[in-house]
Scaffold this motif. Structure first.
Motif, PDB file in Angstrom:
ATOM      1  N   ASP A  19      62.582  43.324  42.738  1.00  9.17           N
ATOM      2  CA  ASP A  19      62.414  42.324  41.676  1.00  9.17           C
ATOM      3  C   ASP A  19      62.169  40.933  42.261  1.00  9.17           C
ATOM      4  O   ASP A  19      61.330  40.168  41.759  1.00  9.17           O
ATOM      5  CB  ASP A  19      63.651  42.303  40.784  1.00  9.17           C
ATOM      6  CG  ASP A  19      63.790  43.572  39.947  1.00  9.17           C
ATOM      7  OD1 ASP A  19      62.764  44.239  39.727  1.00  9.17           O
ATOM      8  OD2 ASP A  19      64.913  43.886  39.527  1.00  9.17           O
ATOM      9  N   ALA A  20      62.897  40.593  43.329  1.00 11.17           N
ATOM     10  CA  ALA A  20      62.796  39.251  43.909  1.00 11.17           C
ATOM     11  C   ALA A  20      61.450  39.015  44.589  1.00 11.17           C
ATOM     12  O   ALA A  20      60.967  37.876  44.641  1.00 11.17           O
ATOM     13  CB  ALA A  20      63.925  39.029  44.909  1.00 11.17           C
ATOM     14  N   THR A  21      60.821  40.079  45.096  1.00 12.46           N
ATOM     15  CA  THR A  21      59.560  39.934  45.832  1.00 12.46           C
ATOM     16  C   THR A  21      58.349  40.379  45.022  1.00 12.46           C
ATOM     17  O   THR A  21      57.231  40.401  45.557  1.00 12.46           O
ATOM     18  CB  THR A  21      59.604  40.762  47.128  1.00 12.46           C
ATOM     19  OG1 THR A  21      59.714  42.159  46.786  1.00 12.46           O
ATOM     20  CG2 THR A  21      60.772  40.363  48.009  1.00 12.46           C
ATOM     21  N   ASP A  22      58.546  40.723  43.741  1.00  5.28           N
ATOM     22  CA  ASP A  22      57.472  41.289  42.923  1.00  5.28           C
ATOM     23  C   ASP A  22      56.903  42.550  43.567  1.00  5.28           C
ATOM     24  O   ASP A  22      55.699  42.782  43.590  1.00  5.28           O
ATOM     25  CB  ASP A  22      56.350  40.268  42.689  1.00  5.28           C
ATOM     26  CG  ASP A  22      56.810  39.097  41.830  1.00  5.28           C
ATOM     27  OD1 ASP A  22      57.727  39.292  41.006  1.00  5.28           O
ATOM     28  OD2 ASP A  22      56.269  37.991  42.009  1.00  5.28           O
ATOM     29  N   TYR A  23      57.791  43.351  44.114  1.00  2.00           N
ATOM     30  CA  TYR A  23      57.414  44.617  44.748  1.00  2.00           C
ATOM     31  C   TYR A  23      56.371  44.407  45.844  1.00  2.00           C
ATOM     32  O   TYR A  23      55.431  45.190  45.995  1.00  2.00           O
ATOM     33  CB  TYR A  23      56.879  45.605  43.709  1.00  2.00           C
ATOM     34  CG  TYR A  23      57.946  46.173  42.792  1.00  2.00           C
ATOM     35  CD1 TYR A  23      58.471  47.447  43.008  1.00  2.00           C
ATOM     36  CD2 TYR A  23      58.420  45.448  41.698  1.00  2.00           C
ATOM     37  CE1 TYR A  23      59.443  47.977  42.167  1.00  2.00           C
ATOM     38  CE2 TYR A  23      59.395  45.964  40.846  1.00  2.00           C
ATOM     39  CZ  TYR A  23      59.900  47.235  41.091  1.00  2.00           C
ATOM     40  OH  TYR A  23      60.865  47.752  40.259  1.00  2.00           O
ATOM     41  N   ASP A  24      56.539  43.350  46.607  1.00  2.00           N
ATOM     42  CA  ASP A  24      55.609  43.074  47.700  1.00  2.00           C
ATOM     43  C   ASP A  24      55.837  44.118  48.795  1.00  2.00           C
ATOM     44  O   ASP A  24      56.846  44.092  49.505  1.00  2.00           O
ATOM     45  CB  ASP A  24      55.838  41.666  48.255  1.00  2.00           C
ATOM     46  CG  ASP A  24      54.715  41.228  49.164  1.00  2.00           C
ATOM     47  OD1 ASP A  24      54.351  41.998  50.063  1.00  2.00           O
ATOM     48  OD2 ASP A  24      54.202  40.106  48.972  1.00  2.00           O
ATOM     49  N   LEU A  25      54.905  45.028  48.958  1.00  2.00           N
ATOM     50  CA  LEU A  25      55.123  46.194  49.809  1.00  2.00           C
ATOM     51  C   LEU A  25      55.331  45.851  51.284  1.00  2.00           C
ATOM     52  O   LEU A  25      56.278  46.349  51.906  1.00  2.00           O
ATOM     53  CB  LEU A  25      53.956  47.180  49.627  1.00  2.00           C
ATOM     54  CG  LEU A  25      53.713  47.639  48.176  1.00  2.00           C
ATOM     55  CD1 LEU A  25      52.519  48.582  48.111  1.00  2.00           C
ATOM     56  CD2 LEU A  25      54.950  48.293  47.590  1.00  2.00           C
ATOM     57  N   PRO A  26      54.490  45.012  51.904  1.00  2.00           N
ATOM     58  CA  PRO A  26      54.742  44.670  53.312  1.00  2.00           C
ATOM     59  C   PRO A  26      56.087  43.973  53.522  1.00  2.00           C
ATOM     60  O   PRO A  26      56.770  44.216  54.520  1.00  2.00           O
ATOM     61  CB  PRO A  26      53.567  43.754  53.670  1.00  2.00           C
ATOM     62  CG  PRO A  26      52.485  44.135  52.708  1.00  2.00           C
ATOM     63  CD  PRO A  26      53.200  44.452  51.443  1.00  2.00           C
TER      64      PRO A  26
END
Length: 464
Positions: free
Chosen positions: A272-279
């Protein structure tokens, strides 16, 4: 004692047609009403003992002939066999199947027997894989008890952003008296992990990258500490095949390992905190892209749900070696082959890059859903590093607006690339990438012009 229920609709119709009688005439000879005979012929009423005796007396009926109908499942069983896609171009409807069963029951039984034996001959370990996967999907790939147990163990071990492999190594040494040893490739050819009970060692190949070392240690810990909990879940599945059960256990063991490395609550908060930033998630939890993709399909805890991702792994030929639908409901990974227009195939040309694509999956020429997909190549578990696969994550486009990887990407349905379930099952017209005509469509040939696509087809009919 009540008579056992005997349904004999096809047999009754065969008798009536053989004798050239109407339903009314047949009913009169059986001393029943025409409406009751009609219900029995449609298998909506069983044949009573009294009617059975009348059939024997009036029509010299052999009750043993009912066994053949029962053995092939009657009309429903025969219709199911004719529904096989290999017969799709023949457009056999249920009425024709009924006529075959009524007019030539022995021929119908012979066909059913040959069909079943052909299927049995082609059966293989893939059937066990399908059975295990169906059980995973029945759970939506969320096993709450394992997640809670993994979180408790993570807290007990105080796992955080430190070196997880060190913490896991210490747990194995202190709790189970196993040392961890890395061995040269030539000593462990074709192997990544081995438990040596005599030497009390967990032996790992030196060729494993750091994230795979950590995961293998977590898997070993799952086998030592969670076997009872995993067996309990597997026992509830009631598999007919032992191989399917072992595959399911293998999945649950890996599930716990991933849940230990990426504990549910902390992992979801990071998503949630990273907007599902995969890397970013990969680096934060020290995992591979494939491990991360697996974990993203599991976030279905009641009251604490994540986004419903699906994931799949494919080789260069478009063959699926992993498919997890999770809670996504995605049907596009249910196909036997993938569409060459899907981004997963381009990932092999740009190894290691994260590629995105909006697609709409189609079935019988109709758009079903629009998906935002992200894919990249990964190396296989082999120690040579030669094997490469493409791992793809997907999410319903209507839910993808906040994703880090979706920034700057149009999520409008009209901008999606149409993809099908492999050429033989794909009815999209005008596709220049098509390799085979679709099953059940009639090919068209124009002697005065040549289209841009390899095959042109029209209505349902016989194909090449």
């Amino acid at each position: 004692m009540a008579d056992p229920s005997v349904f004999a609709g096809p047999a009754l119709r065969r008798i009536r047609r053989r004798e050239g009688l109407t339903q009314a005439a047949t009913a009169a000879r059986l001393a029943i009403s025409p409406s009751y005979l009609n219900l029995m012929e449609r298998n909506q009423r069983p044949v009573s003992a009294r009617v059975m005796m009348r059939l024997i007396e009036e029509f010299d009926f052999d009750p043993r002939s009912l066994r053949e109908d029962a053995s092939i499942g009657g009309l429903d069983g025969l219709a199911r066999r004719f529904a096989d896609e290999r017969f799709a171009d023949l457009a056999i409807d249920r009425e024709e199947v009924d006529e075959l069963l009524s007019a030539a029951p022995q021929a119908a039984a012979a066909f059913a027997r040959l069909y079943d034996r052909a299927r049995e001959a082609s059966a293989s370990a893939s059937d066990a894989i399908v059975a295990a996967r169906r059980e995973i999907e029945r759970w939506r790939n969320h096993f709450g008890d394992l997640d809670h147990a993994a979180e408790e163990l993570s807290d007990e071990m105080r796992l955080s952003r430190g070196d997880l492999s060190v913490a896991l190594t210490e747990r194995l040494r202190e709790r189970h008296q196993f040392a961890v040893r890395f061995l040269p490739r030539e000593i462990m050819p074709g192997m990544v992990r081995r438990l040596d009970l005599h030497a009390r060692q967990v032996q790992l190949s030196e060729m494993l990258p750091p994230e795979s070392r950590t995961f293998q240690l977590a898997v070993q810990l799952a086998q030592l500490e969670q076997r009872e909990a995993i067996d309990t879940i597997a026992q509830g599945a009631r598999f007919d095949d032992e191989t399917a059960r072992e595959l399911f256990i293998h999945h649950l063991t890996g599930y716990f390992a991933a849940a230990l490395i990426m504990p549910y609550g902390r992992f979801l908060r990071a998503c949630d905190a990273t907007d599902y930033d995969l890397p970013v998630l990969q680096r934060r939890f020290g995992v591979s892209f494939e491990q991360l993709a697996h974990r993203l399909t599991t976030l279905q805890r009641v009251g604490q749900r994540g986004l419903p991702f699906f994931m799949a792994r494919l080789d260069r030929a478009g063959q699926f070696s992993k498919r997890i639908v999770g809670a996504s409901g995605a049907e596009l990974i249910e196909a036997e082959h993938s569409c060459p227009l899907w981004i997963v195939h381009k990932t092999f040309e740009r190894s290691g890059e994260l590629l995105v694509q909006l697609v709409n999956s189609q079935s019988d020429g109709q758009t079903t859903d629009v998906w935002f997909t992200v894919g990249r190549t990964v190396e296989g578990m082999g120690t040579s590093g030669a094997a490469k696969f493409s791992v793809v994550l997907g999410l319903d486009a209507s839910l993808a607006g906040s994703l880090a990887q979706a920034r700057g990407v149009s999520l409008r349905p009209e901008d999606a690339v149409p993809i099908g379930p492999g050429c033989r099952r794909c009815h999209i017209e005008g596709c220049e990438q098509r390799s085979l005509p679709p099953i059940g469509r009639r090919l068209r040939f124009d002697p005065v012009s040549r289209g841009a696509t390899p095959f042109e087809f029209g209505d349902r009919g016989i194909t090449l």
